[in-house]
Every structure is written in C-alpha cells, then in structure tokens.
Motif scaffolding. Structure first.
Motif, short mmCIF file in Angstrom:
data_model
loop_
_atom_site.label_atom_id
_atom_site.label_comp_id
_atom_site.label_asym_id
_atom_site.label_seq_id
_atom_site.Cartn_x
_atom_site.Cartn_y
_atom_site.Cartn_z
N ARG A 89 -22.44 -38.70 14.02
CA ARG A 89 -21.50 -37.69 14.50
C ARG A 89 -22.24 -36.42 14.92
O ARG A 89 -21.86 -35.75 15.90
CB ARG A 89 -20.47 -37.38 13.42
N ALA A 90 -23.28 -36.06 14.19
CA ALA A 90 -24.07 -34.87 14.55
C ALA A 90 -24.78 -35.08 15.89
O ALA A 90 -24.86 -34.17 16.72
CB ALA A 90 -25.07 -34.55 13.45
N VAL A 91 -25.30 -36.28 16.11
CA VAL A 91 -25.95 -36.59 17.39
C VAL A 91 -24.94 -36.49 18.54
O VAL A 91 -25.24 -35.95 19.61
CB VAL A 91 -26.58 -38.00 17.34
N ALA A 92 -23.73 -36.99 18.31
CA ALA A 92 -22.68 -36.91 19.34
C ALA A 92 -22.31 -35.46 19.62
O ALA A 92 -22.10 -35.07 20.78
CB ALA A 92 -21.46 -37.70 18.90
N GLN A 93 -22.22 -34.65 18.57
CA GLN A 93 -21.89 -33.24 18.76
C GLN A 93 -22.99 -32.53 19.55
O GLN A 93 -22.71 -31.72 20.45
CB GLN A 93 -21.70 -32.57 17.40
N ALA A 94 -24.25 -32.86 19.25
CA ALA A 94 -25.36 -32.25 19.98
C ALA A 94 -25.35 -32.68 21.44
O ALA A 94 -25.63 -31.87 22.34
CB ALA A 94 -26.68 -32.63 19.33
N ALA A 95 -25.01 -33.95 21.69
CA ALA A 95 -24.95 -34.42 23.08
C ALA A 95 -23.85 -33.70 23.86
O ALA A 95 -24.02 -33.38 25.04
CB ALA A 95 -24.71 -35.93 23.11
#
Length: 473
Positions: A89-95
């Motif tokens: 989820r953190a990776v998706a938020q960063a993207a």
C-alpha cells in the motif's frame, strides 16, 4: 501573458488524464459445473451448515473455535503477511504521489572569502584594490516542480502498484485461510491420536489379560512356553504402537503452539484431556463462479494480471516526450535584514522537455518484455483457476469417500469383535490354537485403530474442502 500561462497550465493538466497502452479488461471465468459437488451436498447430515467465513463453527467444538481465534490473532506468518500488505500500500501511495507537484522550502546562509590567486580574484584586485575578500549571501524561498503525465506513464505505474497492493491483500487473506486450516488439521490429528491411544490402552489391558490367562494355563499344563512368549510379543507390539503414537501426538501439540504464535508446550495442557473427534458439518458447495471469486489465490492472480497489463502502458509511454514544470519564489540578499524585501525578490520559472529520440531499441525491448509478462500472467491466472477447480473436486471426493470408509470400518469392527470373542472362548475349551486367537486380536486391533484415523481423515477432508472453497476471510 498571465492568462496565456494559465490556459496553458489548464490544457496540460487536462492532457494528464490520457494514458497510452491497453486498458485492462478482467478475464471471464468459464468452467463447466463441477462433477463431485452434488455428492457432498447430498450428504445426510443433521448439523447446520456454518457460514463459509466462520466454517470452524460448524464442528460445534468450543476448543477448536478458541484455537482458531488465537491463531488468527497471534500467528506470526499472518502478521508478516499483513506487513507485506502495508508495504505494498505504501508503494502504491508513493506511485500516486509521483503524479502530483512537489513543493520544497529552502534557506541558505553563505559566508565566503575569495581567493586572490584565481582569475576572478586577480580581476577584482586590479579593478578595486581595496575590495572586501569576505562576503555573505542569504537566500530563502519556496520551489515547486511537476512532471506532467501527458501520456499516462505515471498513471499506468500507479495502476500497477495499486493492483499489486490488492494482490498482496488477497495473498494475506490466503495466508489467514491456510493457517486457520492448518491449525484445524493439526487439532484433528491431535484428537485422532488421542482416540487411537485410548484404543491402544484398551488393547493393552486386553492383551495383558490374555497373557495372564496363558501363564495360568501354563501352570496347569494347558499352555506351552511358546504360547506364553507369543502372548508377551503381542503385548509388546501393542505397547510399541502406543509409543509411536505418543511421538506424533507430541509433535502435533508443538506444531499447534507454534501456529498460535507461542513456544511449544504453552497450550499443550489445555488439550491433555481426550475429546471426541468432531462430526463433519453440512457443506453445500457454491456455484463455480462464486467459489472462484472468493478464493484469494484467484483474486491475487487476477490482480497480478492487471498490474502486468498496466506496465505495458508505462513502457509505451517512454516513446513520447516528457514535460516538466518547475518554479521558484525566493529572495536573495547580502544581509539577513534584506531578505523578504521587494527589491531582493527573484522568481524563476522553467518548462522542461525530454524526448528519447534514439536508444538502440531499448524501449522496444521494454515494451516487448511487458507484453510477454502480461501474457504469462494471463496463463498463470488460467492455471490458478484450473487448480482451484481441481482442489474443490479432490476435496469433495475425499470427504465423501472418507465418510463412507468410516462406516465400512465400523462394520468391520463389529464383525471382528464377534470373531475375537468366539476365538477366545473356543481357545479356552481347547477347540482352536492360540495362533487363531492372536490373529483375531491383531485384526481387531488394526480395525479399532483405523476407526479414529478414518474419522480424523474425514474431518481433515472437510477442512480441506472449506479451504478449497475460499472460506475464512
């Protein structure tokens, strides 16, 4: 001029909604009706069917319910998989954040002494011999930068990251199902071992009684030393079966503690008292599309396919130019007091363009790789669907046949009990040899030990079916 810039800004913003590459279309699940589900649904069971997300309640065993509750709350594999969801989820938020402007605040104080032994210092010395070598410079400002996602490359990257986060969440659900099912499976093996231990203890008492009878008959000359030795061997064999069962029982107790996130031996005392093996509840298998939709492995495979499809667009976007905007609103002064004065205000603006014109086929290779990865993900998804159907089919037939086998074993025990009783009576009256009694005893012991094993396997098959149907989340 300001109106023109604003219109340009709005136009560029509108273009950022476009995205190159194929739009994702969820593949259809097409399977014929399963051929083993009707036999499961037609089982004559008085117990109520439990909800699939609480399937363990159907066994009507409070201790099993307590164990599953602990496992779902304390198991370390489940907690680790949840952390993987958080990471995804953190990776998706960063993207997603990459598609938005970045704003930075900066401030700097510089004190510098100029060297007289360089071209600039020599020039200043000649023009103004008494110039101060030491100078101060202060600046402060707010800068912003934004990469305009004109062709949707960043949007496709965000789509891929969100899909992978969804896949991680489905995988987490799968871990919960697997761990809960493994805990129930281990619990049933413990109860099965305990039931077999009870059979062994009864047989040890019976074999001890038989050995005492043989010794008594030897005293009166009706039995030989060989027959007594055979009785002793039979008793030792039965005791050895109990020893092997205790090894497996202890291993299963330790395994269950670890599944509950505890050191082996923590909860073993709670299961020390034997209990009946729970009867299998009623199970009505869901239609094909329903059970496929709730299986986490199918969901994860579908989401990974969506992510692979989005990566095609991210690769294709590299064919097109990249445009960025940046600006700075700042002040620069030789003294701190001069900062934030209108005369020291120095704004900056920059419009950047980057377009890869020639790269020896690098983009072509990246697009080809993304396209092949998507085709591979589609094949994996289809294979996952087939394996899901296979799991359900196998679990259905195993459950039905295990319950049928349990009934066969019960009939076998009833017949062998009669054979053993008749054989022992006939031996007392000298009508048959001891070997016939021992043979009847071995057959009866084998059948009696097989019954709890068969009942355990039926309960374990039910757990396997609940797991195959995607129950538990």
């Amino acid at each position: 001029m300001n109106a023109t810039v604003a219109l340009l800004f709005v136009g560029l913003s509108a273009l950022t909604g476009c995205a190159v590459g194929p739009d994702y279309v969820k593949p259809e699940v097409t399977l014929a009706p399963l051929h083993n589900t009707e036999a499961v649904a037609s089982r004559a069971v008085d117990k109520k069917e439990p909800p699939l997300d609480q399937w363990w309640q159907g066994f009507d065993d409070p201790q099993l319910t307590q164990i599953i509750t602990r496992v779902l709350a304390q198991n370390l594999d489940i907690q680790a998989s949840l952390e993987r969801v958080t990471q995804a989820r953190a990776v998706a938020q960063a993207a997603g954040a990459k598609r938005l402007p970045t704003v930075d605040a900066s401030a700097q104080a510089l004190r510098e002494r100029m060297s007289l032994d360089n071209p600039l210092g020599l020039l200043a010395l000649n023009v103004m011999p008494d110039f101060p070598q030491t100078s101060n410079l202060f600046d402060a400002g707010i800068g912003a930068s934004w990469e305009l996602d004109l062709f949707g490359g960043l949007k496709r990257q965000e789509e891929a990251a969100v899909a992978m986060a969804d896949a991680a969440e489905a995988t987490h659900a799968g871990v919960r199902i697997s761990v809960a099912a493994e805990a129930a499976d281990t619990y049933f093996r413990i109860r099965g071992n305990q039931a077999q231990m009870k059979v062994i203890e009864d047989r040890i008492a019976n074999d001890t009684r038989l050995l005492e009878m043989l010794k008594e008959r030897r005293v009166h000359g009706f039995a030989t030393d060989r027959e007594v030795a055979q009785g002793e061997a039979l008793l030792a064999h039965t005791q050895g079966e109990g020893t092997l069962l205790r090894i497996d029982l202890e291993a299963q107790l330790n395994r269950l503690d670890v599944l509950m996130g505890a050191q082996p031996g923590t909860y073993a005392q709670e299961l020390s008292a034997p209990a009946l093996i729970p009867a299998v509840p009623k199970i009505t298998t869901a239609p094909t599309a329903d059970f496929l939709r709730r299986r986490p492995d199918v969901i994860a495979a579908e989401r990974e396919l969506a992510a692979a499809n989005a990566r095609i667009g991210a690769a294709v976007a590299e064919y097109y130019p990249s445009v960025s905007l940046s600006g700075l609103l700042g002040y620069e002064s030789l003294t701190p007091a001069g900062l934030f004065h209108p005369s020291t205000f120095q704004p900056q603006g920059l419009l950047g363009l980057r377009w890869r014109l020639f790269d020896f086929g690098r983009i072509d290779a990246e697009v080809a790789q993304a396209d092949a990865a998507t085709r591979e993900a589609l094949l994996r998804y289809r294979q996952t669907v087939l394996r899901a159907a296979e799991d359900v089919e196998n679990a259905c037939v195993t459950l039905v046949q295990q319950e049928t086998y349990s009934q066969d074993v019960i009939r076998q025990i009833n017949a062998l009990t009669q054979v053993y009783d008749d054989s022992e009576t006939a031996y007392r009256f000298g009508m048959i040899a001891l070997t016939d009694v021992l043979d009847a005893d071995r057959q009866l012991l084998s059948a009696q030990s097989e019954l709890p094993r068969a009942q355990t396997d039926a309960a374990r098959a039910a757990v396997r079916l609940f797991r195959a149907l995607g129950g538990g989340w």
